[in-house]
Motif scaffolding. Structure first.
Motif, short mmCIF file in Angstrom:
data_model
loop_
_atom_site.label_atom_id
_atom_site.label_comp_id
_atom_site.label_asym_id
_atom_site.label_seq_id
_atom_site.Cartn_x
_atom_site.Cartn_y
_atom_site.Cartn_z
N SER A 42 4.02 -1.18 -6.56
CA SER A 42 3.22 -2.02 -6.94
C SER A 42 3.30 -3.65 -6.50
CB SER A 42 2.92 -2.08 -8.50
OG SER A 42 2.44 -0.85 -8.97
N ASP A 45 0.63 -3.83 -1.59
CA ASP A 45 -0.72 -3.55 -1.66
C ASP A 45 -1.27 -3.82 -3.17
OD1 ASP A 45 -3.09 -2.71 -0.56
OD2 ASP A 45 -3.13 -0.87 -1.42
N ALA A 127 2.52 5.77 -4.65
CA ALA A 127 1.28 6.44 -4.02
C ALA A 127 0.11 6.02 -4.53
CB ALA A 127 1.54 7.98 -4.84
N GLY A 136 -2.04 3.13 4.09
CA GLY A 136 -1.19 2.18 4.64
C GLY A 136 -0.05 1.90 3.71
N1 AR6 Z 1 10.05 1.81 4.10
C1 AR6 Z 1 10.29 1.20 3.07
N2 AR6 Z 1 9.90 0.29 2.70
C2 AR6 Z 1 8.28 0.23 2.78
C3 AR6 Z 1 7.87 0.96 3.80
C4 AR6 Z 1 8.83 1.91 4.60
N3 AR6 Z 1 8.18 2.65 5.60
N4 AR6 Z 1 6.43 0.48 3.98
C5 AR6 Z 1 6.45 -0.37 2.99
N5 AR6 Z 1 7.18 -0.52 2.34
P1 AR6 Z 1 3.08 -0.74 -0.84
P2 AR6 Z 1 2.08 -0.64 -3.87
C6 AR6 Z 1 7.42 -1.31 1.09
O1 AR6 Z 1 1.96 -1.53 -0.64
O2 AR6 Z 1 1.92 -2.06 -3.82
C7 AR6 Z 1 -0.78 2.34 -0.80
O3 AR6 Z 1 -1.56 2.32 0.49
C8 AR6 Z 1 6.78 -2.59 1.04
O4 AR6 Z 1 7.20 -3.88 1.76
O5 AR6 Z 1 3.23 0.55 0.03
O6 AR6 Z 1 2.53 -0.15 -4.86
C9 AR6 Z 1 -0.93 3.56 -1.66
O7 AR6 Z 1 -1.83 4.56 -1.02
C10 AR6 Z 1 6.59 -3.11 -0.53
O8 AR6 Z 1 7.91 -3.75 -0.86
O9 AR6 Z 1 2.79 0.04 -2.26
C11 AR6 Z 1 -1.40 2.74 -2.92
O10 AR6 Z 1 -3.12 2.81 -2.95
C12 AR6 Z 1 7.00 -1.49 -1.26
O11 AR6 Z 1 7.29 -0.63 -0.11
C13 AR6 Z 1 -1.14 1.24 -2.70
O12 AR6 Z 1 -0.72 1.22 -1.41
C14 AR6 Z 1 5.56 -0.84 -1.67
O13 AR6 Z 1 4.46 -1.41 -1.09
C15 AR6 Z 1 0.24 1.34 -3.46
O14 AR6 Z 1 0.66 -0.09 -3.61
#
Ligand code: AR6
Length: 229
Positions: A42, A45, A127, A136
């Protein structure tokens, strides 16, 4: 698979193991100690406050590690400049948490073994409520790396997820994430959303948000416990 190897005690040991195992079958990428790698739920995004999230991560990790032996938890993010990684690292060092059982790691969660030499048999996904690929962030990365097998295996188990809950999905052997990285399970988690442009927006209600994030991590760790060897 690799019975002669002792429980890993540091990343150095892990790296050494990787070198020694180069001639072994590919499933040697499955770790001796059940290891869960998870992203910060969380905080990107979904725009959740980083100070609050880091407190919750450290508290939930500490609680969980008191209940179970012989597992490792690893918080992963893409860059050394990750604020959440650095906050959690600093806060965890102020507790009694064993740094061999919980540590932070910089890398892509879909390439921890091949790029980072870190063997993790379970990875968590931040997710969306529909459990769909794309969007993304880490969700897109995991669904891409796992191939269509993850989408099918996920659909077979659930069509949606409530905030704060987790869904454990076994990966088929044919998934590249299993074949190359040794990941046997993906655990989807839906965290609290503080982004007005996404569903289930909590409108800055951090009383509710913190409860949901706590529940998300405890559901994740319980899900991991249910499959840890
Ligand atoms: N490896 C490791 N960490 C990562 C990677 C990766 N490949 N990509 C991102 N992070 P987020 P949320 C980190 O935005 O805030 C999605 O689109 C990132 O830097 O992925 O829970 C879903 O479909 C951050 O620290 O998740 C949902 O709609 C962490 O992963 C929504 O975004 C989480 O970032 C969920 O948002």
């Amino acid at each position: 698979v690799d019975g002669s190897i002792n429980i890993t005690s540091s990343i150095d040991t892990v790296n050494k193991e990787v070198k020694e195992e180069e001639d072994l079958p590919m499933y040697s990428s499955v770790p001796e100690v059940s290891t869960l790698a998870f992203p910060s739920i969380s905080t990107s995004d979904f725009q959740f406050n980083l100070e609050k999230a880091s407190d919750i991560i450290v508290e939930e990790v500490e609680k969980f590690l008191k209940k179970i032996e012989n597992v490792r938890l690893v918080l992963v993010d893409l860059t050394h400049r990750s604020k959440i990684l650095n906050l959690v690292k600093a806060k965890a060092s102020q507790t009694n948490i064993d740094s061999k059982k919980f540590f932070t790691f910089v890398g892509d969660i879909t390439q921890l073994y091949t790029q980072g030499g870190l063997r993790c048999n379970v990875i968590a996904n931040a997710a969306n409520w529909r459990l769909k690929p794309g969007g993304g962030g880490v969700n897109a990365a995991i669904f891409n790396a796992a191939g269509p097998a993850l989408e099918t295996a996920t659909e077979e188990r659930a069509g949606s997820l409530n905030p704060g809950s987790a869904l454990v999905v076994p990966l088929p052997l044919s998934s590249p994430l299993y074949e190359k990285e040794g990941v046997t399970h993906v655990i989807h988690i839906l965290g609290p959303n503080m982004n007005p442009n996404r569903p289930n927006f909590l409108n800055n209600d951090y009383n509710k948000g913190c409860n949901v994030l706590r529940k998300a991590y405890s559901s994740l760790f319980e899900g991991f416990k249910s499959i840890a060897r």
